[in-house]
Scaffold this active site. Structure first.
Site, mmCIF file in Angstrom:
data_model
loop_
_atom_site.group_PDB
_atom_site.id
_atom_site.type_symbol
_atom_site.label_atom_id
_atom_site.label_comp_id
_atom_site.label_asym_id
_atom_site.label_seq_id
_atom_site.Cartn_x
_atom_site.Cartn_y
_atom_site.Cartn_z
ATOM 1 N N PRO A 370 0.826 -1.218 0.000
ATOM 2 C CA PRO A 370 0.000 0.000 0.000
ATOM 3 C C PRO A 370 0.853 1.259 0.000
ATOM 4 O O PRO A 370 2.064 1.202 0.276
ATOM 5 C CB PRO A 370 -0.815 -0.131 1.294
ATOM 6 C CG PRO A 370 -0.024 -1.044 2.161
ATOM 7 C CD PRO A 370 0.694 -1.988 1.249
ATOM 8 N N PRO A 371 0.257 2.405 -0.295
ATOM 9 C CA PRO A 371 1.022 3.656 -0.308
ATOM 10 C C PRO A 371 1.562 4.000 1.078
ATOM 11 O O PRO A 371 0.927 3.722 2.084
ATOM 12 C CB PRO A 371 -0.014 4.704 -0.754
ATOM 13 C CG PRO A 371 -1.106 3.935 -1.406
ATOM 14 C CD PRO A 371 -1.139 2.606 -0.730
ATOM 15 N N GLY A 374 7.032 2.928 2.248
ATOM 16 C CA GLY A 374 8.467 3.122 2.037
ATOM 17 C C GLY A 374 9.061 2.358 0.880
ATOM 18 O O GLY A 374 10.257 2.048 0.903
ATOM 19 N N THR A 376 9.536 3.335 -2.389
ATOM 20 C CA THR A 376 10.473 4.128 -3.187
ATOM 21 C C THR A 376 11.732 4.450 -2.396
ATOM 22 O O THR A 376 12.852 4.332 -2.904
ATOM 23 C CB THR A 376 9.790 5.436 -3.648
ATOM 24 O OG1 THR A 376 8.588 5.110 -4.357
ATOM 25 C CG2 THR A 376 10.712 6.234 -4.552
ATOM 26 N N SER A 693 -15.330 -12.481 0.384
ATOM 27 C CA SER A 693 -14.881 -12.687 1.767
ATOM 28 C C SER A 693 -15.861 -12.163 2.809
ATOM 29 O O SER A 693 -15.699 -12.432 3.993
ATOM 30 C CB SER A 693 -13.508 -12.043 1.987
ATOM 31 O OG SER A 693 -13.588 -10.649 1.801
ATOM 32 N N LYS A 736 -5.831 -7.890 6.671
ATOM 33 C CA LYS A 736 -7.092 -7.857 7.415
ATOM 34 C C LYS A 736 -6.847 -7.948 8.922
ATOM 35 O O LYS A 736 -7.516 -7.260 9.711
ATOM 36 C CB LYS A 736 -7.993 -9.010 6.952
ATOM 37 C CG LYS A 736 -8.498 -8.853 5.513
ATOM 38 C CD LYS A 736 -9.293 -10.059 5.073
ATOM 39 C CE LYS A 736 -9.785 -9.913 3.636
ATOM 40 N NZ LYS A 736 -10.539 -11.094 3.177
#
Length: 803
Positions: A370-371, A374, A376, A693, A736
């Site tokens: 996810p954004p 770290g 990059t 799910s 999750k």
């Protein structure tokens, strides 16, 4: 001066027979002088009415006055300059549009003495203005001679004027008439011409005209000088080119032709020192040979020269030595990033193999997560730890294949692709090359960049990578490619297959606290000019920021919130309150961050039957999902809201079908649905939701509502359901579980076959949660509801809870 003509003498005043009242024709952007003949277009309503009434006049003489403001369509007395000219209408021509073209001859100066008629056209009283006689006036004659000389000079500098203009100037002997002729043809604003029109004194008028004409002469002389300079420079360049060509021909005859030898010799020396591969060296020498036979100024010369520069600027054998001290590499990686053990382990493995086998090809990794986790910055850290150069190329939004492979040299402005450009920038053959946002590549009619990347990221092919601009193989096998992506699905399968995917999940609460303490806080203090002695943010405050002001898998928002606190303290320090300051309790954060943005919704959202907490996976990490069920009087319909996808809708249908098929075991009436409708809603309706799910969550919420038994507020669940009552495995378990931990969940129900996935969950998280693997839907009800709703004789064996 060609636009207006004048007779040799002004009209005889004895022939000017007109009364003291004349029709008025206002004109825009022009002034009509006595003796001048000029065309005018007439289109305004009152002006057209005047022209059409000319035949009713005893003599076609009208008053011409210039407008002060040309934008006024219906001018009055105050909108006109007070001095104008009486004019004779020499010719009138009507157009098909209803407008007229007039040719007017100025007769004498007149002064406006009051409007007598406003419609259908203007009429006004006028008063003739008599010029001061200048007969036998020596000064007037001298002024006229000066004016005549300057006018001739202007005519000489304006080749667009006819030759007859100078003769016309010489033919006019009357000083006043000469001044009016020149004034009529001056390139001057209407205001200045109107001033000349109102000057009755002939000598004063000549002085004013002479002043304006002299200014125009200076402008024309300056224009002539500028044109002469430009022509001289162009002539000089052309002469130099001719001389060079002659010199070249002479040298050829003498056998001494060097053909821009210095430049080409420099290129030849660079080719010899570049240590090019055999094929590249052959191409370079061939292009050098072509360059010798070309003209230096030709377009093809520039293309070949630029190509050779690219060829020689690329690194073909230069490389940086790798730092093979594994302990030092581990130290640098730990210094830059907290956690991320899987990625660090992979880098250390590569180094260990490189130490044992120096010719090992570079790995091709894809950091997936996810954004804000770290990815990059991790690429930079890898380059720093290995001692290599770092190159980053952003692929987000790239649609053109040429961005990867470059353009062919036949195109104007052609360049190599970003891969070759990055290699030139790094100046080594073994940089760490980051392909950022590889999951966001697009494709259109210009080609598919992801297909071009197949060769770049294939270890069996990238040692002979072919760029359209270079058209010779380039070896990328020593490059360590590190791609980053948020989601794996958009990456085409062939491209995904070529990369080793390392998943970077979201950080735990303790990891975020450690990152904030070790990295974010020192960095932000330095960026805001504060010292650690001036501000102390305790662990309790950092935990409060994480819990109440952020909801993310990464740490970007956490960094912004820490920066906001530091900025608030910086303001106080700048105002003179040096401190020191201490941020300790959650209440200390409110002046800087405002009210708390996030609270635990789980307890209050499950106070009523029919509400269950599920777990979902998103592109930015895991999330908790609330599912609400209610029923109302109806005809047995199932209504689904919350922008659900087809798979999720089918899961709801399956849950309802299972409940109806097992109504007896659940203690429900056989006709419980005949007179009621059921509505299943998943909040956050603006966000699309899909996937299987949430099946167990919808089933639990449905039974909770029908039986009137609440779901435990500290329980969350995930799993796919079947009509046979089985709970099937799902993906994204680690994300999750982390989301459930962030939300304050204590017990998690998950499919039995997902137990191995718990190994990826950090031990510190597993120690705080109770995990209950389930294989049957009846087991879910047993552990999720506050009361048992399954009849004892029909209940199936339940799975034992495990921590």
């Amino acid at each position: 001066m060609a636009d207006r003509k004048r007779g040799n003498q002004p009209p005889d005043e004895n022939d000017l027979k007109f009364g003291d009242e004349l029709p008025v024709l206002p004109i825009r952007n022009a002034v009509l002088f006595p003796g001048a003949v000029a065309p005018f277009d007439v289109g305004r309503e009152k002006s057209v009415a005047l022209v059409e009434d000319l035949e009713n006049l005893s003599q076609p003489v009208i008053a011409i006055f210039a407008q002060r403001d040309p934008n006024i369509d219906d001018p009055g007395e105050g909108d006109l300059y007070p001095v104008g000219a009486a004019a004779r209408v020499l010719k009138s021509l009507k157009h098909s549009t209803g407008n007229y073209s007039l040719i007017l001859q100025g007769l004498t100066r007149i002064q406006l003495d009051g409007v007598t008629q406003a419609g259908p056209y203007l009429k006004a009283r006028i008063k003739r203005l008599e010029e001061t006689p200048v007969t036998d006036d020596v000064e007037a004659e001298a002024l006229a001679m000066s004016l005549r000389d300057v006018a001739k000079q202007v005519i000489t500098l304006m080749p667009e004027l006819p030759r007859e203009a100078q003769s016309l100037i010489d033919s006019i002997q009357d000083p006043g008439g000469l001044a009016d002729l020149v004034a009529a043809n001056l390139d001057a604003p209407v205001e200045e011409k109107a001033q000349l029109m109102s000057t009755v004194d002939v000598k004063e008028r000549i002085r004013q005209v002479l002043k304006l004409l002299t200014r125009q002469l200076e402008i024309l002389k300056m224009r002539e000088r500028i044109n002469s300079q430009i022509k001289e420079e162009m002539g000089k360049n052309q002469r130099e080119y001719v001389l060079r060509q002659q010199l070249k021909a002479i040298k050829e005859e003498l056998g001494e032709d060097e053909g821009d030898q210095g430049d080409i010799d420099g290129l030849e020396e660079r080719v010899a020192k570049a240590n090019l591969p055999a094929e590249a060296e052959s191409v370079a020498k061939k292009q050098l040979k072509r360059l010798r036979s070309m003209q230096v100024g030709s377009a093809e010369y520039t293309v070949v020269r630029t190509y050779l520069d690219w060829l020689l600027d690329l690194p073909w054998s230069q490389q940086t030595p790798d730092n093979l001290e594994i302990a030092r590499v581990r130290e640098v990686l730990d210094e830059d990033h907290y956690g991320l053990e899987k990625v660090k382990k992979r880098i250390l493995e590569y180094l260990a193999v490189r130490k044992l086998k120096p010719d090992k090809k570079g790995p091709i990794l894809c950091l997936l997560g996810p954004p804000g986790v770290g990815k990059t910055s991790l690429g930079r850290s890898i380059a720093r730890s290995l001692g290599r150069k770092f190159v980053r190329v952003s692929l987000g939004g790239v649609h053109d294949e040429a961005a990867i492979r470059g353009h062919r040299r036949t195109y104007v402005g052609a360049l190599p692709g970003q891969i070759i450009q990055g290699m030139k920038k790094s100046a080594t053959v073994n940089p760490v090359f980051m392909l950022d946002e590889i999951d966001k590549i697009g494709h259109d009619f210009r080609g598919d960049p992801s297909a071009a990347l197949l060769e770049v990221l294939d270890p069996e092919q990238n040692n002979t990578f072919s760029d359209h601009y270079l058209e010779i193989p380039y070896d990328l096998s020593s490059v360590m490619f590190v791609a980053t992506a948020n989601v794996a699905d958009p990456i085409p399968p062939p491209l995904r297959d070529r990369m080793e995917i390392l998943e970077i999940p979201g950080y735990t609460r303790n990891e975020k606290k450690a990152i904030a303490r070790q990295h974010l806080l020192p960095k932000q203090l330095e960026e805001h000019g504060l010292k650690s002695s001036q501000l102390e943010i305790t662990d309790q405050a950092i935990e409060a920021i994480i819990d109440f002001y952020t909801r993310e898998a990464g740490v970007r928002t956490l960094e912004r919130q820490v920066a906001a606190v530091i900025r608030g303290v910086a303001v106080k320090v700048a105002e003179g309150n040096v401190g020191p300051y201490k941020i300790d309790a959650p209440d200390d954060l409110q002046p800087y961050l405002g009210a708390q943005k996030y609270t635990s919704e789980v307890a209050e959202r499950t106070e009523l039957p029919g509400v269950a907490t599920g777990l979902a996976w998103t592109q930015v990490g895991g999330e908790i999902l609330f599912i609400e069920v209610t029923r109302m009087i109806g005809t047995g319909k199932l209504q689904l809201t919350g922008q659900l996808g087809d798979v999720m809708k089918e899961s709801a249908q399956a849950a309802l079908s299972f409940v109806r098929a097992h109504s007896k075991e659940l203690g429900l009436a056989d006709d419980f649905l005949e007179k009621h409708d059921i509505h299943i809603h998943i909040p956050a309706g603006a966000m699309p939701k899909d996937g299987p799910s949430a099946g167990v969550t919808m089933f639990t919420a449905l039974v909770s509502m029908l039986k009137g038994v609440r779901v435990r507020h500290d329980v969350a669940m995930t799993g796919e359901i079947t009509l046979r009552g089985r709970v099937l495995p799902v993906g994204g378990i680690k994300e999750k579980v982390l989301a459930a931990h962030r939300a304050g969940i204590k017990r998690i129900l998950l499919p039995e076959r997902n137990k191995p996935d718990l190994e990826e969950v950090p031990q510190e998280i597993r120690d705080t949660l109770e995990f209950i693997p389930v294989s049957r839907m009846e087991d879910v009800l047993t552990y999720a509801l506050e009361e048992n709703v399954i009849n004892a004789e029909t209940a199936t064996a339940s799975a034992a809870p495990s921590n």
